[in-house]
Design an enzyme around this catalytic site. Structure first.
Site, short mmCIF file in Angstrom:
data_model
loop_
_atom_site.label_atom_id
_atom_site.label_comp_id
_atom_site.label_asym_id
_atom_site.label_seq_id
_atom_site.Cartn_x
_atom_site.Cartn_y
_atom_site.Cartn_z
N PHE A 86 0.90 -1.45 -0.04
CA PHE A 86 -0.53 0.41 0.09
C PHE A 86 0.66 1.07 0.06
CE2 PHE A 86 -2.54 -3.28 1.68
CZ PHE A 86 -3.72 -3.69 1.16
N ILE A 130 2.44 -7.16 5.23
CA ILE A 130 1.64 -5.73 4.26
C ILE A 130 3.15 -5.31 4.29
CG2 ILE A 130 0.52 -3.98 4.99
CD1 ILE A 130 -1.20 -6.91 4.87
N GLU A 131 2.87 -4.35 2.86
CA GLU A 131 3.90 -3.65 2.74
C GLU A 131 3.01 -2.10 3.08
OE1 GLU A 131 7.44 -2.30 -0.30
OE2 GLU A 131 6.05 -3.51 -1.12
N ILE A 132 4.10 -1.04 3.20
CA ILE A 132 3.74 -0.28 3.47
C ILE A 132 4.84 1.24 2.59
CG2 ILE A 132 2.69 2.00 4.45
CD1 ILE A 132 0.83 -0.15 4.41
#
Length: 172
Positions: A86, A130-132
């Site tokens: 994201f 999850i990657e930010i």
């Protein structure tokens, strides 16, 4: 390998990803309260436990595992693992919030042509990564021809060496 022909299936966008989870309730809590997704109506004809969420132009379909105790749980945060990424407004704000929520994360940086991309990686309740990131600073550059076939720097270097050899042979 066949040359790319554009959009043979006439795709328009990514619609959703499906994730198998131990607990739909725990996963819903995470995706709503950590990532900001909201629940949407799920067809009543589906005969298994699950939930649908939506946000940022993509759906997440949570599917309750038939045998949740048999699901492997990843503990190590590995940025090279399967993940969804994201884009965010502020990496500083995201990192501060993750600390406040006591969510373990790993930090990474990618640099290309003087452009730096910061990344934070963490797991959902079932170990899905999850990657930010602030990836929008990295330009999207389509590859064409031979370069498009290269999937690694090693392959790219081999191709460049082959091209140099071909040029030298043409000059002879």
């Amino acid at each position: 390998m066949k040359e790319s022909v554009g959009n043979p299936l006439r795709l328009q966008s990514v619609n959703h990803i499906s994730l198998i989870c131990r607990s739909v309730e725990q996963s819903m809590d995470f995706y709503q309260n950590v990532l900001g997704f909201y629940p949407i109506r799920r067809p009543g004809s589906l005969d298994f436990d699950g939930a649908w969420l939506f946000g940022y132009g993509i759906g997440i379909h949570l599917l309750e595992a038939e045998n949740p105790e048999k699901l492997p749980k990843k503990k190590e945060i590995n940025p090279k693992d399967n993940h969804i990424s994201f884009q965010c407004e502020s990496m500083v704000a995201v990192e501060k919030k993750l600390k406040e929520m006591e969510i373990d994360y790993a930090r990474a940086t990618v640099e290309e042509g003087g452009i730096q991309v910061d990344q934070l990686f963490f797991h959902d309740p079932d170990g899905f990564m999850i990657e930010i990131c602030n990836c929008d600073s990295l330009p999207v550059i389509p590859l064409v021809g031979e370069v498009a076939r290269s999937c690694s720097l090693v392959n790219l270097e081999k191709m460049q060496n082959q091209q140099q050899i071909q040029k030298m042979l043409q000059q002879l």
